[in-house]
Design a protein around this motif. Structure first.
Motif, PDB file in Angstrom:
ATOM      1  N   GLY A 283      19.352 -26.586 -20.256  1.00 44.11           N
ATOM      2  CA  GLY A 283      19.800 -27.238 -21.478  1.00 44.11           C
ATOM      3  C   GLY A 283      20.843 -26.407 -22.213  1.00 44.11           C
ATOM      4  N   TYR A 284      20.712 -25.099 -22.107  1.00 45.59           N
ATOM      5  CA  TYR A 284      21.606 -24.140 -22.768  1.00 45.59           C
ATOM      6  C   TYR A 284      23.030 -24.225 -22.206  1.00 45.59           C
ATOM      7  CZ  TYR A 284      22.780 -19.496 -24.745  1.00 45.59           C
ATOM      8  OH  TYR A 284      23.339 -18.453 -25.439  1.00 45.59           O
ATOM      9  N   VAL A 285      23.151 -24.520 -20.922  1.00 45.71           N
ATOM     10  CA  VAL A 285      24.466 -24.500 -20.274  1.00 45.71           C
ATOM     11  C   VAL A 285      24.829 -25.853 -19.647  1.00 45.71           C
ATOM     12  CG1 VAL A 285      24.340 -22.023 -19.798  1.00 45.71           C
ATOM     13  CG2 VAL A 285      23.445 -23.643 -18.109  1.00 45.71           C
ATOM     14  N   PHE A 286      24.084 -26.904 -19.981  1.00 43.57           N
ATOM     15  CA  PHE A 286      24.289 -28.189 -19.309  1.00 43.57           C
ATOM     16  C   PHE A 286      25.711 -28.720 -19.485  1.00 43.57           C
ATOM     17  CE2 PHE A 286      24.375 -32.851 -19.661  1.00 43.57           C
ATOM     18  CZ  PHE A 286      24.066 -33.169 -18.350  1.00 43.57           C
ATOM     19  N   LYS A 287      26.187 -28.786 -20.729  1.00 41.46           N
ATOM     20  CA  LYS A 287      27.510 -29.369 -20.963  1.00 41.46           C
ATOM     21  C   LYS A 287      28.630 -28.590 -20.281  1.00 41.46           C
ATOM     22  CE  LYS A 287      26.982 -32.149 -25.159  1.00 41.46           C
ATOM     23  NZ  LYS A 287      27.457 -32.354 -26.555  1.00 41.46           N
ATOM     24  N   PRO A 288      28.669 -27.255 -20.421  1.00 44.79           N
ATOM     25  CA  PRO A 288      29.723 -26.518 -19.708  1.00 44.79           C
ATOM     26  C   PRO A 288      29.666 -26.716 -18.198  1.00 44.79           C
ATOM     27  CG  PRO A 288      28.723 -25.134 -21.375  1.00 44.79           C
ATOM     28  CD  PRO A 288      27.901 -26.375 -21.300  1.00 44.79           C
ATOM     29  N   HIS A 289      28.461 -26.677 -17.632  1.00 43.70           N
ATOM     30  CA  HIS A 289      28.339 -26.877 -16.187  1.00 43.70           C
ATOM     31  C   HIS A 289      28.781 -28.291 -15.797  1.00 43.70           C
ATOM     32  CE1 HIS A 289      25.364 -23.374 -15.208  1.00 43.70           C
ATOM     33  NE2 HIS A 289      26.616 -22.980 -15.366  1.00 43.70           N
ATOM     34  N   ARG A 290      28.445 -29.272 -16.626  1.00 47.72           N
ATOM     35  CA  ARG A 290      28.875 -30.641 -16.339  1.00 47.72           C
ATOM     36  C   ARG A 290      30.395 -30.737 -16.346  1.00 47.72           C
ATOM     37  NH1 ARG A 290      28.483 -34.533 -21.154  1.00 47.72           N
ATOM     38  NH2 ARG A 290      30.513 -33.547 -21.429  1.00 47.72           N
ATOM     39  N   ARG A 291      31.036 -30.092 -17.343  1.00 48.59           N
ATOM     40  CA  ARG A 291      32.503 -30.147 -17.424  1.00 48.59           C
ATOM     41  C   ARG A 291      33.152 -29.538 -16.186  1.00 48.59           C
ATOM     42  NH1 ARG A 291      31.946 -27.710 -23.418  1.00 48.59           N
ATOM     43  NH2 ARG A 291      31.345 -29.636 -24.508  1.00 48.59           N
ATOM     44  N   LEU A 292      32.541 -28.482 -15.675  1.00 48.15           N
ATOM     45  CA  LEU A 292      33.085 -27.848 -14.477  1.00 48.15           C
ATOM     46  C   LEU A 292      32.844 -28.709 -13.239  1.00 48.15           C
ATOM     47  CD1 LEU A 292      32.036 -24.121 -15.102  1.00 48.15           C
ATOM     48  CD2 LEU A 292      34.338 -25.079 -15.230  1.00 48.15           C
ATOM     49  N   ILE A 293      31.615 -29.090 -13.030  1.00 47.77           N
ATOM     50  CA  ILE A 293      31.255 -29.820 -11.815  1.00 47.77           C
ATOM     51  C   ILE A 293      31.966 -31.169 -11.734  1.00 47.77           C
ATOM     52  CG2 ILE A 293      29.335 -30.929 -10.600  1.00 47.77           C
ATOM     53  CD1 ILE A 293      27.560 -28.623 -11.693  1.00 47.77           C
ATOM     54  N   LEU A 294      32.190 -31.812 -12.866  1.00 44.18           N
ATOM     55  CA  LEU A 294      32.897 -33.093 -12.874  1.00 44.18           C
ATOM     56  C   LEU A 294      34.408 -32.923 -12.939  1.00 44.18           C
ATOM     57  CD1 LEU A 294      30.642 -35.282 -15.209  1.00 44.18           C
ATOM     58  CD2 LEU A 294      30.616 -35.104 -12.718  1.00 44.18           C
TER      59      LEU A 294
END
Length: 346
Positions: A283-294
């Motif tokens: 949850g702490y890093v979900f948005k940044p990881h999503r931005r990268l992976i997508l």
């Protein structure tokens, strides 16, 4: 004449009727000021004048600006130098010197997309009192896993924005000069977060905010943890000085000083601990990881596999550094504000 051609001609005529002054402040920007100036020259709708305030640069920035102005006489540029001027003071000086009613603001360290000003001016075709809210996105150095991770961690993408709640950065915004006059300009007592106070003043005064995501500037993220820590420390100190986001800052203290120790205490019950830790950590890093992976961050797709893994692993470190900087900077700003209020009472 076909309808699309006629519409384009009308838009061009209306655009030419609107006169706009572009303002920016600089301080020791010799390494990147030409990037901004050249992107202004490439605009599909150029500003009618450019006003830059230098806060006393010592790296040759004023000389670069003057030389650029001499080689680009078709773009009127006025340079004002006031040593010690902070960003708010610089913007106020620039706007006071502006000749036109519409003010477009940006910053050094960015690169403007060619259609930036054209799109930023569109709300004024309908309402002369609009506040046009442009956007910005990460422009990391190619092949830099750190800067790509930084962009994903600290800069939102357009899909993250709720237009009705968006407060524009003054690196991409346009507003009527009379709005600036009405709310008393940018707060010169504040060295950081000054554009948030300015935005809130415009909202309170009733000026309509118009979301213009195509009016986009490219912003290079910080290139190392030290520079990032200083940046976020100053932002949080500005929040404390301006009494902004109290609940958000208090929540951060609760998470780190109460919730985190409780999770660590769960280590005695290992299965539960790892389950909770995995859930909280993602949850702490979900948005940044999503931005990268997508692939929402420029440069990610071209990274080698090992650098992609490095970028993903850097995200929690960057987030932790930013949170620590905020938790240290905010009380410093609060202390400054309390001392200032006590002096007023005396």
């Amino acid at each position: 004449m076909g309808y699309p051609v006629l519409l384009a001609s009308i838009k061009r005529m209306v655009s030419e009727m609107l006169k706009v002054s572009l303002i920016a402040t600089v301080y020791n920007e010799a390494s990147n000021i030409e990037k901004l100036l050249n992107s202004l020259r490439e605009q599909t709708r150029r500003p009618d004048e450019i006003i830059i305030v230098d806060g006393g640069s010592q790296d040759g920035t004023p000389a670069i600006i003057k030389n650029w102005a001499e080689t680009n006489p078709d773009l009127p540029l006025k340079l004002i130098i006031e040593r010690g001027a902070n960003i708010s003071r610089g913007r106020n000086l620039a706007i006071a010197a502006a000749s036109h009613e519409i003010i477009a603001a940006t910053d050094a360290g960015v690169r403007l997309l060619p259609i930036w000003l054209e799109k930023l001016l569109q709300p004024f075709y309908i309402s002369p009192n609009a506040v046009s809210c442009g956007f910005f996105r990460a422009d990391p150095t190619a092949d830099s896993a750190f800067e790509i991770a930084m962009g994903a961690t600290v800069l939102p993408t357009a899909r993250d924005i709720k237009p009705e709640k968006f407060l524009p950065s003054s690196r991409s915004v346009a507003f009527p000069r009379n709005a600036w006059e009405k709310i008393g300009g940018y707060p010169e007592w504040l060295d950081y977060c000054e554009d948030l106070i300015f935005d809130l003043g415009l909202l309170k005064a009733g000026y309509p905010f118009v979301w213009q995501p195509e009016a986009e500037v490219l912003f290079r993220p910080r290139s190392n943890l030290k520079a990032f820590y200083i940046q976020y420390y100053r932002y949080a100190r500005g929040d404390g000085k301006a009494d902004l986001f109290l609940k958000r800052h208090l929540l951060r203290y609760v998470i780190y000083l109460v919730a985190a120790p409780l999770i660590i205490l769960m280590a005695r019950r290992w299965k539960l601990f790892w389950l909770v830790l995995s859930f909280v950590g993602e949850g702490y890093v979900f948005k940044p990881h999503r931005r990268l992976i997508l692939n929402e961050i420029q440069g990610w797709q071209k990274l080698a596999l090992l650098k992609k893994i490095q970028a993903l692993l850097l995200v929690p470190l960057i987030r932790l550094t930013g949170d620590v900087a905020k938790m240290i900077g905010y009380p410093v700003g609060v202390f400054w504000r309390v001392c200032k209020e006590r002096k007023k009472i005396k």
